[in-house]
Design a protein around this motif. Sequence first.
Motif, PDB file in Angstrom:
ATOM      1  N   LEU A   1     -10.245  21.100 -16.280  1.00  0.00           N
ATOM      2  CA  LEU A   1     -11.715  21.457 -16.110  1.00  0.00           C
ATOM      3  C   LEU A   1     -12.431  21.098 -17.722  1.00  0.00           C
ATOM      4  CD1 LEU A   1     -11.675  24.606 -13.840  1.00  0.00           C
ATOM      5  CD2 LEU A   1     -12.288  22.250 -13.337  1.00  0.00           C
ATOM      6  N   PRO A   2     -13.644  20.681 -17.426  1.00  0.00           N
ATOM      7  CA  PRO A   2     -14.454  20.630 -18.727  1.00  0.00           C
ATOM      8  C   PRO A   2     -14.727  22.037 -19.397  1.00  0.00           C
ATOM      9  CG  PRO A   2     -15.852  19.395 -16.921  1.00  0.00           C
ATOM     10  CD  PRO A   2     -14.435  20.208 -16.261  1.00  0.00           C
ATOM     11  N   GLN A   3     -14.708  22.066 -20.760  1.00  0.00           N
ATOM     12  CA  GLN A   3     -14.812  23.350 -21.196  1.00  0.00           C
ATOM     13  C   GLN A   3     -16.226  23.515 -21.709  1.00  0.00           C
ATOM     14  OE1 GLN A   3     -12.144  22.906 -24.760  1.00  0.00           O
ATOM     15  NE2 GLN A   3     -10.270  22.477 -23.681  1.00  0.00           N
ATOM     16  N   ALA A   4     -16.807  24.649 -21.504  1.00  0.00           N
ATOM     17  CA  ALA A   4     -17.992  25.142 -22.058  1.00  0.00           C
ATOM     18  C   ALA A   4     -18.022  25.112 -23.437  1.00  0.00           C
ATOM     19  CB  ALA A   4     -18.479  26.255 -21.658  1.00  0.00           C
ATOM     20  N   VAL A   5     -19.384  24.846 -24.049  1.00  0.00           N
ATOM     21  CA  VAL A   5     -19.571  25.033 -25.562  1.00  0.00           C
ATOM     22  C   VAL A   5     -19.112  26.252 -25.920  1.00  0.00           C
ATOM     23  CG1 VAL A   5     -21.021  24.394 -27.512  1.00  0.00           C
ATOM     24  CG2 VAL A   5     -21.114  22.768 -25.605  1.00  0.00           C
ATOM     25  N   ASP A   6     -18.030  26.806 -26.324  1.00  0.00           N
ATOM     26  CA  ASP A   6     -17.941  28.034 -26.747  1.00  0.00           C
ATOM     27  C   ASP A   6     -16.829  28.359 -27.699  1.00  0.00           C
ATOM     28  OD1 ASP A   6     -18.081  30.876 -26.580  1.00  0.00           O
ATOM     29  OD2 ASP A   6     -16.910  31.168 -24.920  1.00  0.00           O
ATOM     30  N   SER A   7     -17.267  27.467 -29.052  1.00  0.00           N
ATOM     31  CA  SER A   7     -16.259  27.530 -29.981  1.00  0.00           C
ATOM     32  C   SER A   7     -16.932  28.293 -31.090  1.00  0.00           C
ATOM     33  CB  SER A   7     -15.896  26.229 -30.469  1.00  0.00           C
ATOM     34  OG  SER A   7     -15.246  25.708 -29.438  1.00  0.00           O
ATOM     35  N   PRO A   8     -15.790  29.065 -31.994  1.00  0.00           N
ATOM     36  CA  PRO A   8     -16.403  29.977 -33.278  1.00  0.00           C
ATOM     37  C   PRO A   8     -17.336  28.917 -33.891  1.00  0.00           C
ATOM     38  CG  PRO A   8     -14.124  29.445 -33.401  1.00  0.00           C
ATOM     39  CD  PRO A   8     -14.406  28.990 -31.957  1.00  0.00           C
ATOM     40  N   GLY A   9     -18.343  29.741 -34.497  1.00  0.00           N
ATOM     41  CA  GLY A   9     -19.284  28.944 -35.604  1.00  0.00           C
ATOM     42  C   GLY A   9     -20.039  28.051 -35.002  1.00  0.00           C
ATOM     43  N   ILE A  10     -20.081  27.571 -33.621  1.00  0.00           N
ATOM     44  CA  ILE A  10     -20.812  26.717 -33.305  1.00  0.00           C
ATOM     45  C   ILE A  10     -22.349  27.080 -32.933  1.00  0.00           C
ATOM     46  CG2 ILE A  10     -21.109  24.972 -31.462  1.00  0.00           C
ATOM     47  CD1 ILE A  10     -18.285  24.162 -31.778  1.00  0.00           C
ATOM     48  N   ASP A  11     -23.426  26.760 -33.080  1.00  0.00           N
ATOM     49  CA  ASP A  11     -24.654  27.085 -32.507  1.00  0.00           C
ATOM     50  C   ASP A  11     -25.143  26.297 -31.326  1.00  0.00           C
ATOM     51  OD1 ASP A  11     -27.488  26.341 -32.096  1.00  0.00           O
ATOM     52  OD2 ASP A  11     -27.686  28.033 -33.603  1.00  0.00           O
ATOM     53  N   LYS A  12     -24.898  27.101 -30.378  1.00  0.00           N
ATOM     54  CA  LYS A  12     -24.697  26.320 -28.964  1.00  0.00           C
ATOM     55  C   LYS A  12     -26.175  25.451 -28.661  1.00  0.00           C
ATOM     56  CE  LYS A  12     -22.026  29.899 -26.959  1.00  0.00           C
ATOM     57  NZ  LYS A  12     -21.605  30.988 -25.655  1.00  0.00           N
ATOM     58  N   LYS A  13     -27.223  26.137 -29.207  1.00  0.00           N
ATOM     59  CA  LYS A  13     -28.356  25.144 -29.045  1.00  0.00           C
ATOM     60  C   LYS A  13     -28.388  23.895 -29.718  1.00  0.00           C
ATOM     61  CE  LYS A  13     -32.570  25.246 -27.093  1.00  0.00           C
ATOM     62  NZ  LYS A  13     -32.669  25.478 -25.716  1.00  0.00           N
ATOM     63  N   THR A  14     -27.791  23.987 -30.938  1.00  0.00           N
ATOM     64  CA  THR A  14     -27.524  22.563 -31.716  1.00  0.00           C
ATOM     65  C   THR A  14     -26.532  21.612 -31.049  1.00  0.00           C
ATOM     66  OG1 THR A  14     -28.110  23.773 -33.906  1.00  0.00           O
ATOM     67  CG2 THR A  14     -26.992  21.631 -34.056  1.00  0.00           C
ATOM     68  N   ALA A  15     -25.512  22.299 -30.478  1.00  0.00           N
ATOM     69  CA  ALA A  15     -24.386  21.502 -29.721  1.00  0.00           C
ATOM     70  C   ALA A  15     -25.091  20.660 -28.494  1.00  0.00           C
ATOM     71  CB  ALA A  15     -23.297  22.641 -29.360  1.00  0.00           C
ATOM     72  N   ARG A  16     -25.753  21.646 -27.863  1.00  0.00           N
ATOM     73  CA  ARG A  16     -26.254  20.809 -26.655  1.00  0.00           C
ATOM     74  C   ARG A  16     -27.400  19.826 -26.874  1.00  0.00           C
ATOM     75  NH1 ARG A  16     -26.240  26.569 -24.511  1.00  0.00           N
ATOM     76  NH2 ARG A  16     -28.496  26.524 -24.831  1.00  0.00           N
ATOM     77  N   LEU A  17     -27.908  19.889 -28.032  1.00  0.00           N
ATOM     78  CA  LEU A  17     -29.027  18.960 -28.470  1.00  0.00           C
ATOM     79  C   LEU A  17     -28.305  17.834 -28.991  1.00  0.00           C
ATOM     80  CD1 LEU A  17     -31.697  17.888 -29.662  1.00  0.00           C
ATOM     81  CD2 LEU A  17     -31.157  18.904 -31.914  1.00  0.00           C
ATOM     82  N   LEU A  18     -27.156  17.922 -29.513  1.00  0.00           N
ATOM     83  CA  LEU A  18     -26.488  16.790 -29.861  1.00  0.00           C
ATOM     84  C   LEU A  18     -25.662  15.978 -28.657  1.00  0.00           C
ATOM     85  CD1 LEU A  18     -24.585  17.971 -33.345  1.00  0.00           C
ATOM     86  CD2 LEU A  18     -26.209  16.382 -33.065  1.00  0.00           C
TER      87      LEU A  18
END
Length: 492
Positions: free
Chosen positions: A47-64
């Motif tokens: 399954l695809p993993q959600a953006v849930d890794s340490p040190g990651i700004d989720k808003k920035t990740a979704r923007l990229l």
Amino acid sequence: MTARSTTAALPVSAAGSADAVHALLAAGSIADVSLVSAEHDLHTTLLPQAVDSPGIDKKTARLLDALAAILVSRAQHEVIAIGAQVDLSDHSGKLQLVLAANAALPQTIQAYLEEVWRCMQLLAEHRQQLRLPEAKDQRARMAELIYRHNFPKFLRRVRKREAAALRFHQAMRNHITRQDVVQHDSTAIVLAMFRRYSKLIKLLSAHQVGGKNEVSAVDVVSDPNFLPIMDGLWLAFRSLRSLGENSFHLWSLRLPDHSTVELWRFFNKVTLIHGSIAELESAARSTRLYRLFRKKLVVEIVDYPRKRVTLPTSKDAWATLIDTALNSAQPLKPIEPQVIQSTAAALSTRFSDKSVSCRIHCECKILQHFTTTAYKIKPINYIGVSKLSCTGCSAVFDSYNELQNSRDRFYTRGAHGKWYFPWFLPEVGVNQIDFTNRVYKKLAEQYAQHLKTVALSDSSALSEGSQQVSSMLEDLMYLRAESLEEFDEIEA
């Protein structure tokens, strides 16, 4: 494993070498062929993993991820990755976006990205005045710009399950009543979604200039009905997703002749670009990110030349490679020799050309660039990708991160579990031998467990819940009114 003296002297790639990694990827890439007996068939879905890794700004990740998605322009066989470096020394510093692709990027890509960025800058300026005509105009201009660039891919997605979607719509109309729409939220939402899709197909047909796939992108995107149709389609799918995927799959019980699984994936992809546009708009208006759009945008494109990979030269050499991988992985149950032999025979036939030109996949190009290039501005530790990563790229990121402290790791949003070849191992700024051994071991373990791997096809899906959802009640009232119009038309 049973030793075979006939293969011991054959020239094969050493376990843990780059050649062995490439050969394992090649072996895994044809794993959809039925090579494993029923007793040893190890079926897996990753399954695809959600953006849930340490040190990651989720808003920035979704923007990229959204930026990577809107950069795609070809109908197929194009994957784009994007990394970022942000100068935080002052408010007027620069934002450097680093692009890479699995194929050559179009020459216009930089100018296109800069134009999208200008739209986002203006949206950020009007972030507290959403109802102003200037803000609405910028949002529409950005959406039209993105759809024109992405139109070949968008059209292919829309047409892929057209017949099945229209059949489902007709079957649903024949099955439900006005009272069903009034009483059941999910029914109202599903009918509204298919109604909007049918309107989209009619609009595309109105702008055909030849065959079904010969449609004027300029005429479609500039049609005053296009964006409202897509707004409604995205709203319906987003609302349905908030109710849960099973709320749609329950229709397979009421309409057993129709595949809701395929249609769910279909609408997920059809609405992907609109969801990405919504993510860009949300980022521009975010209280955390709006300052980002004051910075000067600098775009860099990175690429590395193709390199040739030498694969095993015979059936016996392939069998030895498989044996070595299985011995390294030590599966719980031994694989029968006849399974190894039949797999080796298939590989020898499939890869008759023993020297293959390979490229580094796009997210690995950016990883190689960031880890082998001296820079003054530290990169963001998240790399956006227009599709989920393949098994090889996932093993690369996992192996690299195991050799780093938490601040120096890099992440993507996950993997779809498919094995792709041609593929080339990148160089990263760590001990390459240790890194390669780790990649090999991960692939060997997966190959031992999953000689037959089946992965989900929704490799381009955005993370669940990544968009800002407006009032559910307000949306529901709108979608129910949309669905009731269907009955007004039938009864007229």
